[in-house]
Design an enzyme around this catalytic site. Structure first.
Site, PDB file in Angstrom:
ATOM      1  N   PRO A  13      -3.480   2.811   7.987  1.00 34.90           N
ATOM      2  CA  PRO A  13      -4.464   2.903   6.915  1.00 34.90           C
ATOM      3  C   PRO A  13      -4.452   1.723   5.959  1.00 34.90           C
ATOM      4  O   PRO A  13      -3.398   1.208   5.593  1.00 34.90           O
ATOM      5  CB  PRO A  13      -4.062   4.194   6.176  1.00 34.90           C
ATOM      6  CG  PRO A  13      -2.658   4.443   6.567  1.00 34.90           C
ATOM      7  CD  PRO A  13      -2.516   3.912   7.959  1.00 34.90           C
ATOM      8  N   ASN A  14      -5.661   1.328   5.588  1.00 34.97           N
ATOM      9  CA  ASN A  14      -5.947   0.288   4.592  1.00 34.97           C
ATOM     10  C   ASN A  14      -5.695  -1.128   5.094  1.00 34.97           C
ATOM     11  O   ASN A  14      -6.022  -2.093   4.395  1.00 34.97           O
ATOM     12  CB  ASN A  14      -5.170   0.527   3.287  1.00 34.97           C
ATOM     13  CG  ASN A  14      -5.604   1.803   2.608  1.00 34.97           C
ATOM     14  OD1 ASN A  14      -6.794   1.995   2.369  1.00 34.97           O
ATOM     15  ND2 ASN A  14      -4.675   2.699   2.328  1.00 34.97           N
ATOM     16  N   ARG A  21      -8.341  -7.665  -0.672  1.00 41.66           N
ATOM     17  CA  ARG A  21      -7.682  -7.276  -1.931  1.00 41.66           C
ATOM     18  C   ARG A  21      -6.195  -7.598  -1.838  1.00 41.66           C
ATOM     19  O   ARG A  21      -5.648  -7.713  -0.751  1.00 41.66           O
ATOM     20  CB  ARG A  21      -7.803  -5.762  -2.159  1.00 41.66           C
ATOM     21  CG  ARG A  21      -9.203  -5.240  -2.208  1.00 41.66           C
ATOM     22  CD  ARG A  21      -9.589  -4.885  -3.648  1.00 41.66           C
ATOM     23  NE  ARG A  21     -11.023  -4.662  -3.741  1.00 41.66           N
ATOM     24  CZ  ARG A  21     -11.629  -3.507  -3.453  1.00 41.66           C
ATOM     25  NH1 ARG A  21     -10.906  -2.465  -3.085  1.00 41.66           N
ATOM     26  NH2 ARG A  21     -12.927  -3.390  -3.561  1.00 41.66           N
ATOM     27  N   TYR A  26      -0.074  -9.177   0.260  1.00 40.05           N
ATOM     28  CA  TYR A  26      -0.285  -9.168   1.713  1.00 40.05           C
ATOM     29  C   TYR A  26      -0.848 -10.480   2.267  1.00 40.05           C
ATOM     30  O   TYR A  26      -1.075 -10.578   3.474  1.00 40.05           O
ATOM     31  CB  TYR A  26      -1.229  -8.009   2.074  1.00 40.05           C
ATOM     32  CG  TYR A  26      -0.659  -6.660   1.702  1.00 40.05           C
ATOM     33  CD1 TYR A  26       0.513  -6.197   2.281  1.00 40.05           C
ATOM     34  CD2 TYR A  26      -1.276  -5.851   0.759  1.00 40.05           C
ATOM     35  CE1 TYR A  26       1.054  -4.969   1.928  1.00 40.05           C
ATOM     36  CE2 TYR A  26      -0.756  -4.619   0.408  1.00 40.05           C
ATOM     37  CZ  TYR A  26       0.406  -4.192   0.993  1.00 40.05           C
ATOM     38  OH  TYR A  26       0.944  -2.979   0.651  1.00 40.05           O
ATOM     39  N   ASN A  77       2.323  -1.359  12.841  1.00 40.56           N
ATOM     40  CA  ASN A  77       2.391  -1.373  11.387  1.00 40.56           C
ATOM     41  C   ASN A  77       1.604  -0.145  10.947  1.00 40.56           C
ATOM     42  O   ASN A  77       0.370  -0.173  10.880  1.00 40.56           O
ATOM     43  CB  ASN A  77       1.778  -2.648  10.805  1.00 40.56           C
ATOM     44  CG  ASN A  77       1.855  -2.663   9.281  1.00 40.56           C
ATOM     45  OD1 ASN A  77       2.242  -1.665   8.667  1.00 40.56           O
ATOM     46  ND2 ASN A  77       1.500  -3.781   8.675  1.00 40.56           N
ATOM     47  N   ALA A  80       1.136   3.032   5.123  1.00 37.62           N
ATOM     48  CA  ALA A  80       1.811   4.060   4.325  1.00 37.62           C
ATOM     49  C   ALA A  80       2.293   5.242   5.172  1.00 37.62           C
ATOM     50  O   ALA A  80       3.245   5.930   4.781  1.00 37.62           O
ATOM     51  CB  ALA A  80       0.879   4.546   3.223  1.00 37.62           C
ATOM     52  N   HIS A 103       6.118  -4.818   9.209  1.00 36.67           N
ATOM     53  CA  HIS A 103       5.470  -4.729   7.899  1.00 36.67           C
ATOM     54  C   HIS A 103       5.253  -6.139   7.382  1.00 36.67           C
ATOM     55  O   HIS A 103       6.165  -6.980   7.477  1.00 36.67           O
ATOM     56  CB  HIS A 103       6.327  -3.946   6.892  1.00 36.67           C
ATOM     57  CG  HIS A 103       6.483  -2.523   7.303  1.00 36.67           C
ATOM     58  ND1 HIS A 103       5.491  -1.598   7.127  1.00 36.67           N
ATOM     59  CD2 HIS A 103       7.499  -1.892   7.940  1.00 36.67           C
ATOM     60  CE1 HIS A 103       5.893  -0.443   7.626  1.00 36.67           C
ATOM     61  NE2 HIS A 103       7.099  -0.591   8.129  1.00 36.67           N
ATOM     62  N   ARG A 110      10.301  -3.630  -2.672  1.00 42.69           N
ATOM     63  CA  ARG A 110       9.211  -2.914  -3.343  1.00 42.69           C
ATOM     64  C   ARG A 110       9.696  -1.531  -3.802  1.00 42.69           C
ATOM     65  O   ARG A 110      10.898  -1.288  -3.872  1.00 42.69           O
ATOM     66  CB  ARG A 110       8.014  -2.851  -2.395  1.00 42.69           C
ATOM     67  CG  ARG A 110       7.532  -4.262  -1.972  1.00 42.69           C
ATOM     68  CD  ARG A 110       6.296  -4.205  -1.105  1.00 42.69           C
ATOM     69  NE  ARG A 110       5.173  -3.628  -1.821  1.00 42.69           N
ATOM     70  CZ  ARG A 110       4.042  -3.208  -1.223  1.00 42.69           C
ATOM     71  NH1 ARG A 110       3.913  -3.318   0.085  1.00 42.69           N
ATOM     72  NH2 ARG A 110       3.070  -2.702  -1.934  1.00 42.69           N
TER      73      ARG A 110
HETATM   74  O1  CA2 Z   1       3.803  -4.370   4.244  1.00 40.72           O
HETATM   75  C1  CA2 Z   1       3.160  -3.693   5.042  1.00 40.72           C
HETATM   76  O2  CA2 Z   1       2.682  -4.152   6.081  1.00 40.72           O
HETATM   77  C2  CA2 Z   1       2.880  -2.223   4.717  1.00 40.72           C
HETATM   78  O3  CA2 Z   1       2.918  -1.485   5.937  1.00 40.72           O
HETATM   79  C3  CA2 Z   1       1.497  -2.181   4.110  1.00 40.72           C
HETATM   80  C4  CA2 Z   1       1.108  -0.788   3.627  1.00 40.72           C
HETATM   81  C5  CA2 Z   1       2.175  -0.210   2.720  1.00 40.72           C
HETATM   82  O4  CA2 Z   1       1.855   1.132   2.380  1.00 40.72           O
HETATM   83  C6  CA2 Z   1       3.545  -0.229   3.385  1.00 40.72           C
HETATM   84  O5  CA2 Z   1       4.498   0.266   2.472  1.00 40.72           O
HETATM   85  C7  CA2 Z   1       3.929  -1.640   3.785  1.00 40.72           C
HETATM   86  C8  CA2 Z   1      -0.210  -0.841   2.856  1.00 40.72           C
HETATM   87  C9  CA2 Z   1      -1.328  -1.476   3.585  1.00 40.72           C
HETATM   88  C10 CA2 Z   1      -2.458  -1.654   2.600  1.00 40.72           C
HETATM   89  O6  CA2 Z   1      -3.030  -2.902   2.829  1.00 40.72           O
HETATM   90  C11 CA2 Z   1      -3.902  -3.365   1.884  1.00 40.72           C
HETATM   91  C12 CA2 Z   1      -4.352  -4.640   2.086  1.00 40.72           C
HETATM   92  C13 CA2 Z   1      -5.209  -5.200   1.186  1.00 40.72           C
HETATM   93  C14 CA2 Z   1      -5.642  -4.476   0.094  1.00 40.72           C
HETATM   94  C15 CA2 Z   1      -5.186  -3.181  -0.086  1.00 40.72           C
HETATM   95  C16 CA2 Z   1      -4.319  -2.628   0.819  1.00 40.72           C
END
Ligand code: CA2
Length: 150
Positions: A13-14, A21, A26, A77, A80, A103, A110
Site C-alpha cells: 500500500p501507498n 509525496r 522515500y 516490500n 505498512a 524496504h 524510524r
Molecule cells: O521503507 C519502506 O519501503 C516502507 O515499506 C514504506 C512504507 C512504510 O509503511 C514502511 O514502514 C516502510 C510506506 C510506503 C508509503 O509510501 C509513500 C510514498 C510516497 C508518499 C507517501 C507514501
C-alpha cells in the site's frame, strides 16, 4: 519460450505514491522508475521479473498463493502491511519459495512500530535503508537463492 527463472516483485500500500509525496523519506524515484531499474538488473542476471503493486492485503495474499506454481522467488516490500499482517507471513511461508524483504527507508531509524515486521519471519533475507538499490541487491541475492535451490 524462455526458461529463465521468474521473480515476483510485490509492492504494497501507498508505494504507488512514490516520487509524488515525501521525497525526503522515500526519494524522488517513482515506482515506474524502480520497475525499469529492476527489469534492467534482472536481464543482466538472466532472470525475468513480474512487478506488481496493490493497496489491498487480500490481493497480495492471492498473488503469493499463485506464485507457488508460477514463479521461482518473491521479493516483497509490503509497505505498512509488513508490520501488521500475519496473513502475508502465512502466505509467504506456505509458498515454499525463496523470499527477500525490501524496504526503501531504514525502518530501524524510524518509529518503533516499524522495527518489527511479520514478513521478515518468512524471509530468507531483509534489506532496508538503501532506497532503489535495495531492490537491485534483492535481485542479486535472489539469483543465488534460486540457483542454490535448483
Ligand atoms: O521503507 C519502506 O519501503 C516502507 O515499506 C514504506 C512504507 C512504510 O509503511 C514502511 O514502514 C516502510 C510506506 C510506503 C508509503 O509510501 C509513500 C510514498 C510516497 C508518499 C507517501 C507514501
Amino acid at each position: 519460450m524462455s526458461d529463465e527463472p521468474t521473480v515476483l516483485i510485490l509492492n504494497g500500500p501507498n508505494l504507488n505514491m512514490l516520487g509524488v509525496r515525501e521525497p525526503s523519506i522515500y526519494g524522488r524515484d517513482t515506482l515506474g522508475d524502480i520497475e525499469a531499474a529492476c527489469a534492467d538488473r534482472a536481464e543482466a542476471l538472466d532472470l525475468s521479473v513480474d512487478f506488481r503493486q496493490t493497496n489491498h492485503e487480500g490481493e497480495l495474499v492471492g498473488w503469493i498463493q499463485e506464485a507457488r506454481s508460477a514463479h521461482d522467488g518473491i521479493i516483497i516490500n509490503a509497505g505498512a502491511y509488513s508490520h501488521t499482517s500475519i496473513a502475508l507471513m502465512d502466505a509467504l511461508q506456505a509458498s515454499e519459495l525463496p523470499v527477500v524483504e525490501v524496504h526503501l527507508s531504514n525502518i530501524f531509524r524510524r518509529d518503533s512500530f516499524r522495527h518489527f515486521t511479520y514478513v521478515s519471519l518468512a524471509a530468507d533475507g531483509v534489506i532496508c535503508g538503501l532506497g532503489v538499490q535495495g531492490y537491485l541487491l534483492a535481485l542479486e541475492a535472489m539469483a543465488r537463492l534460486i540457483q542454490e535451490k535448483e
